[in-house]
Design a protein around this motif. Structure first.
Motif, mmCIF file in Angstrom:
data_model
loop_
_atom_site.group_PDB
_atom_site.id
_atom_site.type_symbol
_atom_site.label_atom_id
_atom_site.label_comp_id
_atom_site.label_asym_id
_atom_site.label_seq_id
_atom_site.Cartn_x
_atom_site.Cartn_y
_atom_site.Cartn_z
ATOM 1 N N ARG A 31 8.671 22.555 72.855
ATOM 2 C CA ARG A 31 9.063 21.846 71.640
ATOM 3 C C ARG A 31 9.165 20.359 71.938
ATOM 4 N NH1 ARG A 31 14.317 20.206 71.746
ATOM 5 N NH2 ARG A 31 15.617 21.382 73.165
ATOM 6 N N HIS A 35 6.995 18.540 66.857
ATOM 7 C CA HIS A 35 6.288 19.817 66.724
ATOM 8 C C HIS A 35 6.877 20.881 67.632
ATOM 9 C CE1 HIS A 35 3.099 18.099 64.282
ATOM 10 N NE2 HIS A 35 2.993 17.114 65.144
ATOM 11 N N ILE A 36 6.454 22.136 67.392
ATOM 12 C CA ILE A 36 6.760 23.246 68.299
ATOM 13 C C ILE A 36 5.456 24.002 68.552
ATOM 14 C CG2 ILE A 36 7.462 24.879 66.483
ATOM 15 C CD1 ILE A 36 9.715 25.693 68.599
ATOM 16 N N SER A 53 0.778 26.420 66.616
ATOM 17 C CA SER A 53 1.694 25.277 66.631
ATOM 18 C C SER A 53 1.784 24.662 65.243
ATOM 19 C CB SER A 53 1.213 24.215 67.620
ATOM 20 O OG SER A 53 0.140 23.485 67.085
ATOM 21 N N SER A 68 9.337 19.986 62.459
ATOM 22 C CA SER A 68 10.428 19.909 63.428
ATOM 23 C C SER A 68 11.712 20.565 62.927
ATOM 24 C CB SER A 68 10.699 18.449 63.766
ATOM 25 O OG SER A 68 11.061 17.741 62.592
ATOM 26 N N ALA A 73 9.416 26.593 62.870
ATOM 27 C CA ALA A 73 9.401 27.440 64.062
ATOM 28 C C ALA A 73 9.216 28.903 63.678
ATOM 29 C CB ALA A 73 10.683 27.250 64.854
ATOM 30 N N ARG A 104 15.440 25.933 67.076
ATOM 31 C CA ARG A 104 14.029 26.186 66.836
ATOM 32 C C ARG A 104 13.441 27.224 67.789
ATOM 33 N NH1 ARG A 104 10.817 20.895 66.954
ATOM 34 N NH2 ARG A 104 12.400 20.116 68.335
#
Length: 119
Positions: A31, A35-36, A53, A68, A73, A104
């Motif tokens: 993460r 973004h993740i 992603s 985010s 997520a 997340r």
């Protein structure tokens, strides 16, 4: 004295050593502030079997550019589970890369479990 990033990397290294002895595919999570990312990596660590992603165009569009938060997520968790199952992977070891199982990272893991991935 280790800084915050070095401490996280140290924790992740210990986890990856433990997962490598199991010989199963691993669901690796990273993460950033924006973004993740999630990848399913083969048991030998050589191949990425599936990835998802919030940086992907169609995911980003569906989320309205908000990559985010926990909702983003959750979307990535569902997507990675679908892609992993399509690649023939049912069981994985969860590699949180030294990040705390909270927020997340937790949302992604729970969404992947609900979508049918076992870990």
């Amino acid at each position: 004295m280790l800084n915050k990033k070095d401490q996280r990397v140290r924790r992740s290294r210990q986890t990856r050593i433990r997962i490598a002895t199991q010989g199963v595919a691993r669901l690796s999570v990273n993460r950033t502030n924006l973004h993740i990312y999630a990848q399913v990596i083969s048991g030998d660590g050589a191949t990425v079997l599936a990835s998802a992603s919030t940086a992907e165009a169609d995911v980003s569009k569906a989320l309205g550019g908000k990559g985010s938060n926990a909702a983003a997520a959750t979307a990535v968790g569902k997507r990675i589970a679908e892609k992993a199952k399509a690649a023939g992977v049912e069981k994985v070891a969860f590699d949180r890369a030294g990040f705390a199982y909270h927020g997340r990272v937790k949302a992604l893991a729970e969404a992947a479990r609900e979508a049918g991935l076992q870990f």
